[in-house]
Design a protein around this motif. Structure first.
Motif, PDB file in Angstrom:
ATOM      1  N   VAL A 131      -8.101   1.757  48.111  1.00 34.80           N
ATOM      2  CA  VAL A 131      -9.518   1.730  47.771  1.00 34.80           C
ATOM      3  C   VAL A 131      -9.686   2.564  46.506  1.00 34.80           C
ATOM      4  N   LYS A 154     -14.987   4.410  46.418  1.00 32.39           N
ATOM      5  CA  LYS A 154     -15.623   4.344  47.735  1.00 32.39           C
ATOM      6  C   LYS A 154     -17.135   4.463  47.536  1.00 32.39           C
ATOM      7  N   ASP A 171     -17.209  -1.264  48.223  1.00 33.00           N
ATOM      8  CA  ASP A 171     -15.975  -0.555  47.883  1.00 33.00           C
ATOM      9  C   ASP A 171     -15.166  -1.385  46.888  1.00 33.00           C
ATOM     10  N   LEU A 208     -13.360   0.340  55.515  1.00 29.81           N
ATOM     11  CA  LEU A 208     -13.868  -0.470  54.400  1.00 29.81           C
ATOM     12  C   LEU A 208     -15.313  -0.885  54.647  1.00 29.81           C
ATOM     13  N   MET A 256      -7.858   3.677  56.596  1.00 24.17           N
ATOM     14  CA  MET A 256      -8.493   3.268  55.348  1.00 24.17           C
ATOM     15  C   MET A 256      -9.076   1.864  55.474  1.00 24.17           C
TER      16      MET A 256
END
Length: 95
Positions: free
Chosen positions: A87, A90, A46, A42, A38
């Motif tokens: 997050v 996205k 985001d 990035l 994850m």
């Protein structure tokens, strides 16, 4: 007969280790791997939550294990990538 009883004493210990591995160690390793993926994915735009509870939008992704997060208009902070907890939104990659 003593050789068999010595082995029988270790069977419960081996079973306890196997149970601990499948219930604790393996899921934790999966969670760490998912977090690393994850963080690696990035990108600018985001919306993220840090482990400190700050919510902001990624404004710049740096190469040296840092990102810049905009908390409010004109308020930008540098954050270590590994401290991103999740997050929220996205963004789609640019075409």
């Amino acid at each position: 007969m003593e050789g068999g009883s010595a082995l029988a004493q270790f069977v419960p210990l081996i079973l306890i280790f196997a149970i601990m591995y499948f219930l604790l160690i393996r899921p934790q390793q999966k969670k760490v791997k998912q977090h690393q993926e994850m963080v690696k994915a990035l990108r600018r735009g985001d919306q993220v939550v840090t482990q400190g509870g700050l919510i902001g939008k990624v404004s710049k992704v740096k190469e040296d294990n840092e990102i810049e997060v905009e908390l409010a208009q004109g308020v930008t902070v540098r954050v270590v990538r590994s401290t991103i907890a999740q997050v929220v939104n996205k963004t789609e990659p640019a075409k």
